[in-house]
Design an enzyme around this catalytic site. Structure first.
Site, short mmCIF file in Angstrom:
data_model
loop_
_atom_site.label_atom_id
_atom_site.label_comp_id
_atom_site.label_asym_id
_atom_site.label_seq_id
_atom_site.Cartn_x
_atom_site.Cartn_y
_atom_site.Cartn_z
N VAL A 1 -3.69 -6.31 8.90
CA VAL A 1 -2.87 -5.24 8.32
C VAL A 1 -3.77 -4.63 7.25
O VAL A 1 -3.96 -5.20 6.19
CB VAL A 1 -1.55 -5.76 7.74
N THR B 1 0.82 -1.20 0.00
CA THR B 1 0.00 0.00 0.00
C THR B 1 0.86 1.26 0.00
O THR B 1 0.43 2.31 -0.47
CB THR B 1 -0.95 -0.01 1.21
N TYR C 1 4.75 -12.42 5.11
CA TYR C 1 3.62 -11.89 4.35
C TYR C 1 3.40 -12.75 3.11
O TYR C 1 4.21 -12.73 2.19
CB TYR C 1 3.91 -10.43 3.99
N LYS D 1 1.11 -12.47 7.96
CA LYS D 1 0.05 -11.71 7.30
C LYS D 1 -0.45 -12.57 6.15
O LYS D 1 0.29 -12.84 5.21
CB LYS D 1 0.57 -10.36 6.80
#
Length: 294
Positions: A205, A47, A135, A163
């Site tokens: 997240v 992001t 992740y 994540k």
């Protein structure tokens, strides 16, 4: 004892102005998150447009986020790379800058084997002396860490969480069955936060927390405190807005939304491109329905 992270963790956007990182606005975003109940700041992730940041910018954003947070909430810096050496360097820098942990996206493009994933994660964890959240996002990396592979890493003292952005609740549940309380499981998809919490997750997240941090924080907190009915109500309220945040490639919609709210310029870096008129209409409708814009 491992340091675990949980709660509402925001995947911070990187504000740009005239092609440069907009440092004053980044500081304002940190304050906005702290005032609205966010538990952890996560700069330099997907992001945050990490693939287009220079190494100097990446380091500066980590440093600036830690400085702006000033110990009030934790900072978990994105430090992953498809180069193990580069991931080690960035994670060591995050430690030096004062980050509380690092988010390690699995190596993209190379398409390593499961054995390669284990070796990569262990190498970073061994070298960096910083708690790591792995992740798993196969849609971007081209590789999926299987539950058995994660279980092989779960006892490492510096691997503390995962994540999960596979979109596969069955796999997430299998992860939790195999790893138990050894890792903190965090949703990587805003629409799946509540389902993951229901099978043992500890937080998210979040992308949508860039614009509605209080609601995301309340969702996780109410669930973890046992008020499942209230958590479900918040989830259902958030759901259409979360869907709108992914009507195009993240972070195009969320940055556009923040620009509509006067929070950032909305500037993106190529190859990301401004939102289409059709999807802008959808995004505005979701934001109006939520009461974010008039």
């Amino acid at each position: 004892m491992k340091r675990m992270f949980q709660g509402s963790m925001v995947a911070l956007v990187t504000p740009f102005k005239d092609g440069r990182v907009d440092e004053p606005t980044l500081r304002e975003l940190v304050e906005f998150q702290i005032k609205n109940g966010t538990d952890v700041l996560v700069p330099c992730g997907t992001t945050g447009e990490s693939p287009t940041l220079t190494h100097d910018e990446h380091r500066r954003i980590i440093e600036l986020t830690v400085e702006a947070a000033n110990g009030r909430i934790a900072v978990v810096a994105g430090t992953g790379s498809n180069s193990t050496t580069e991931a080690i360097d960035l994670t060591r820098y995050a430690k030096q800058a004062g980050a509380d942990g690092a988010l390690l996206v699995l190596p993209y493009y190379n398409k390593p084997t499961q054995a390669g994933l284990i070796a990569h994660c262990r190498a970073v964890a061994d070298a960096a002396d910083l708690p790591l959240i792995l992740y798993n996002i196969p849609g971007r990396t081209g590789v999926n860490m299987l539950p058995e592979t994660l279980a092989a890493l779960a006892d490492h003292p510096y691997i503390v969480g995962m994540k999960e952005a596979t979109g596969n609740l069955e796999q997430m549940t299998h992860d939790i069955v195999l790893c138990g309380d050894k890792l903190s499981f965090l949703s990587g998809d805003d629409t799946l936060t509540l389902p993951l919490l229901a099978v043992g997750g500890r937080g998210v997240v979040s992308v949508v927390a860039n614009i509605v941090p209080r609601d995301v924080s309340d969702l996780v907190r109410t669930f973890l405190n046992g008020d499942w009915k209230r958590a479900r109500e918040i989830h259902l309220k958030l759901f259409p807005l979360c869907q709108a945040m992914f009507c195009e490639t993240n972070p195009i919609p969320v940055k556009t939304a923040m620009a509509l709210m006067g929070m950032v310029s909305g500037e993106l870096r190529l190859p990301l491109w401004p939102i289409s008129e059709m999807n802008l209409t959808k995004l505005k409708a979701a934001m109006r329905a939520y009461g974010l814009i008039s």
